[in-house]
Design a protein around this motif. Structure first.
Motif, short mmCIF file in Angstrom:
data_model
loop_
_atom_site.label_atom_id
_atom_site.label_comp_id
_atom_site.label_asym_id
_atom_site.label_seq_id
_atom_site.Cartn_x
_atom_site.Cartn_y
_atom_site.Cartn_z
N ASP A 104 0.84 -1.20 0.00
CA ASP A 104 0.00 0.00 0.00
C ASP A 104 0.88 1.25 0.00
O ASP A 104 1.58 1.54 0.97
CB ASP A 104 -0.89 -0.04 1.25
CG ASP A 104 -1.87 1.10 1.34
OD1 ASP A 104 -1.66 2.15 0.70
OD2 ASP A 104 -2.86 0.96 2.08
N ASN A 105 0.83 2.03 -1.09
CA ASN A 105 1.64 3.24 -1.20
C ASN A 105 1.23 4.31 -0.20
O ASN A 105 2.07 5.00 0.37
CB ASN A 105 1.56 3.81 -2.61
CG ASN A 105 2.28 2.96 -3.63
OD1 ASN A 105 3.09 2.11 -3.29
ND2 ASN A 105 1.99 3.19 -4.90
N ALA A 106 -0.07 4.48 -0.02
CA ALA A 106 -0.55 5.51 0.90
C ALA A 106 -0.10 5.21 2.32
O ALA A 106 0.36 6.10 3.05
CB ALA A 106 -2.07 5.62 0.82
N ALA A 107 -0.23 3.97 2.72
CA ALA A 107 0.20 3.57 4.06
C ALA A 107 1.70 3.75 4.22
O ALA A 107 2.19 4.23 5.24
CB ALA A 107 -0.20 2.12 4.33
N ALA A 108 2.46 3.35 3.20
CA ALA A 108 3.92 3.47 3.27
C ALA A 108 4.35 4.91 3.45
O ALA A 108 5.29 5.20 4.22
CB ALA A 108 4.54 2.89 2.01
N ASP A 109 3.69 5.84 2.79
CA ASP A 109 4.12 7.23 2.88
C ASP A 109 3.78 7.85 4.23
O ASP A 109 4.50 8.73 4.71
CB ASP A 109 3.53 8.05 1.74
CG ASP A 109 4.31 7.87 0.44
OD1 ASP A 109 5.30 7.10 0.45
OD2 ASP A 109 3.95 8.50 -0.58
N VAL A 110 2.71 7.41 4.87
CA VAL A 110 2.45 7.86 6.24
C VAL A 110 3.56 7.37 7.16
O VAL A 110 4.10 8.13 7.98
CB VAL A 110 1.08 7.37 6.73
CG1 VAL A 110 0.88 7.77 8.20
CG2 VAL A 110 -0.05 7.94 5.88
N VAL A 111 3.94 6.11 7.02
CA VAL A 111 5.03 5.56 7.83
C VAL A 111 6.34 6.29 7.53
O VAL A 111 7.11 6.64 8.44
CB VAL A 111 5.18 4.05 7.58
CG1 VAL A 111 6.40 3.49 8.32
CG2 VAL A 111 3.92 3.30 8.01
N ALA A 112 6.59 6.55 6.24
CA ALA A 112 7.84 7.21 5.85
C ALA A 112 7.93 8.61 6.44
O ALA A 112 9.01 9.05 6.87
CB ALA A 112 7.95 7.27 4.33
N ARG A 113 6.82 9.34 6.46
CA ARG A 113 6.84 10.69 7.05
C ARG A 113 7.13 10.63 8.54
O ARG A 113 7.84 11.50 9.07
CB ARG A 113 5.51 11.39 6.79
CG ARG A 113 5.31 11.85 5.36
CD ARG A 113 4.16 12.83 5.24
NE ARG A 113 2.88 12.23 5.56
CZ ARG A 113 2.10 11.60 4.70
NH1 ARG A 113 2.49 11.47 3.44
NH2 ARG A 113 0.93 11.10 5.06
N ARG A 114 6.60 9.63 9.22
CA ARG A 114 6.81 9.52 10.67
C ARG A 114 8.23 9.06 10.98
O ARG A 114 8.85 9.54 11.94
CB ARG A 114 5.80 8.52 11.25
CG ARG A 114 5.85 8.39 12.75
CD ARG A 114 5.44 9.69 13.42
NE ARG A 114 5.43 9.54 14.87
CZ ARG A 114 6.52 9.62 15.64
NH1 ARG A 114 7.71 9.83 15.10
NH2 ARG A 114 6.42 9.48 16.95
N VAL A 115 8.76 8.15 10.19
CA VAL A 115 10.09 7.59 10.44
C VAL A 115 11.19 8.51 9.92
O VAL A 115 12.20 8.71 10.60
CB VAL A 115 10.19 6.19 9.78
CG1 VAL A 115 11.62 5.68 9.79
CG2 VAL A 115 9.28 5.21 10.50
#
Length: 286
Positions: A104-115
């Protein structure tokens, strides 16, 4: 035993490819171009996942932290939240599940912003993975792809596809087959993070739903395949660990590039499982 013709498997599927496979317990290995730079595509979500759980272990983020993901702010994609129509709120760790299980690209980008991608790259350097670099999140990858496609004067075909920056390891998320199996080995040996964090990473990699690439080479109920795929125009990849009931554990990384630009290429997908099986069978015969 004579090594298998790995390059011949790639040729038969009309792809070029790189592979590295290693027995995680004996160190026996086999490869084809294992140190060549390759395009990660969504395989970049593996190092992102590792850094996510390292930060959770360190207490710098709470994996249960709720995250609201409005539809208007989601990165495009065909799976998971990226394909859903309503606003949603999920925990960070459930978003991490979606980015691995269905890419899931949308989920990955939320995680990427947080990490933070800077933290991911620092982790890679600390682990000695000097040829691995994460340049973009999913939104950045798609933006680069769209920008390059927009200036092409001809439709995407074998002559023009080489102009896309996302297909050039020097310009995008990159690694080598050997460095990806090394990272997997660190996860399976509890060296990439603490034991609980590595167990959580292994669990999510084991929940990936796609059966048509790496798993296709090991169609047995007692063989466990845990991995992460990646796709871009002409690019089909998967990295993972294959575990046999006798205790054998083999990290495998396969990166392919097809000659044709068609989105659906079953032979190219199947070649990943075929070449991985040939490599693992060879290692098991030694």
């Amino acid at each position: 035993m004579r090594p298998p013709d790995l390059a011949g498997i790639f040729r038969a599927a009309s792809v070029t490819g790189n592979l590295h496979a290693i027995d995680l317990d004996t160190g026996a290995e086999i490869g084809i171009g294992p140190d060549d730079p390759v395009v990660l595509s969504s395989v970049f979500k593996l190092p992102l996942l590792v850094e996510f759980y390292r930060q959770a272990e360190a207490g710098t983020l709470d994996p249960a932290e709720p995250c609201r993901v409005p539809t208007a702010e989601r990165t495009a994609g065909g799976t998971g939240l990226a394909a859903m129509l309503d606003d949603a709120t999920l925990s960070l760790r459930d978003l991490a599940y979606l980015m691995i299980a269905v890419s899931d690209n949308a989920a990955a980008d939320v995680v990427a912003r947080r990490v933070g991608l800077g933290s991911v790259n620092a982790m890679l350097v600390a682990h000695g993975l000097k040829d691995t670099w994460i340049e973009h999140d999913c939104r950045g990858l798609l933006a680069a792809l769209e920008a390059d496609a927009a200036v092409l004067t001809e439709p995407l075909d074998p002559r023009t596809v080489g102009l896309l920056r996302v297909l050039d390891p020097a310009c995008t998320n990159r690694s080598t087959a050997r460095e990806m199996t090394r990272l997997l080995g660190m996860v399976w040996r509890d060296q990439a993070a603490g034991p609980e964090a590595c167990a959580a990473i292994r669990r999510l990699l084991g929940l990936q739903v796609w059966p048509h690439r790496l798993s296709s080479g090991f169609p047995y109920d007692d063989v466990v395949v845990s991995g992460k795929t990646g796709s871009l125009p002409t690019i089909r990849n998967e990295v993972g660990v294959v575990e046999y009931p006798d205790g054998g554990r083999y990290a495998v990384a396969v990166f392919t590039r097809s000659i044709g630009t068609a989105q659906n290429q079953p032979r190219a997908d199947a070649a990943i499982g075929t070449v991985a099986r040939a490599a693992v069978d060879h290692l098991r015969s030694l």
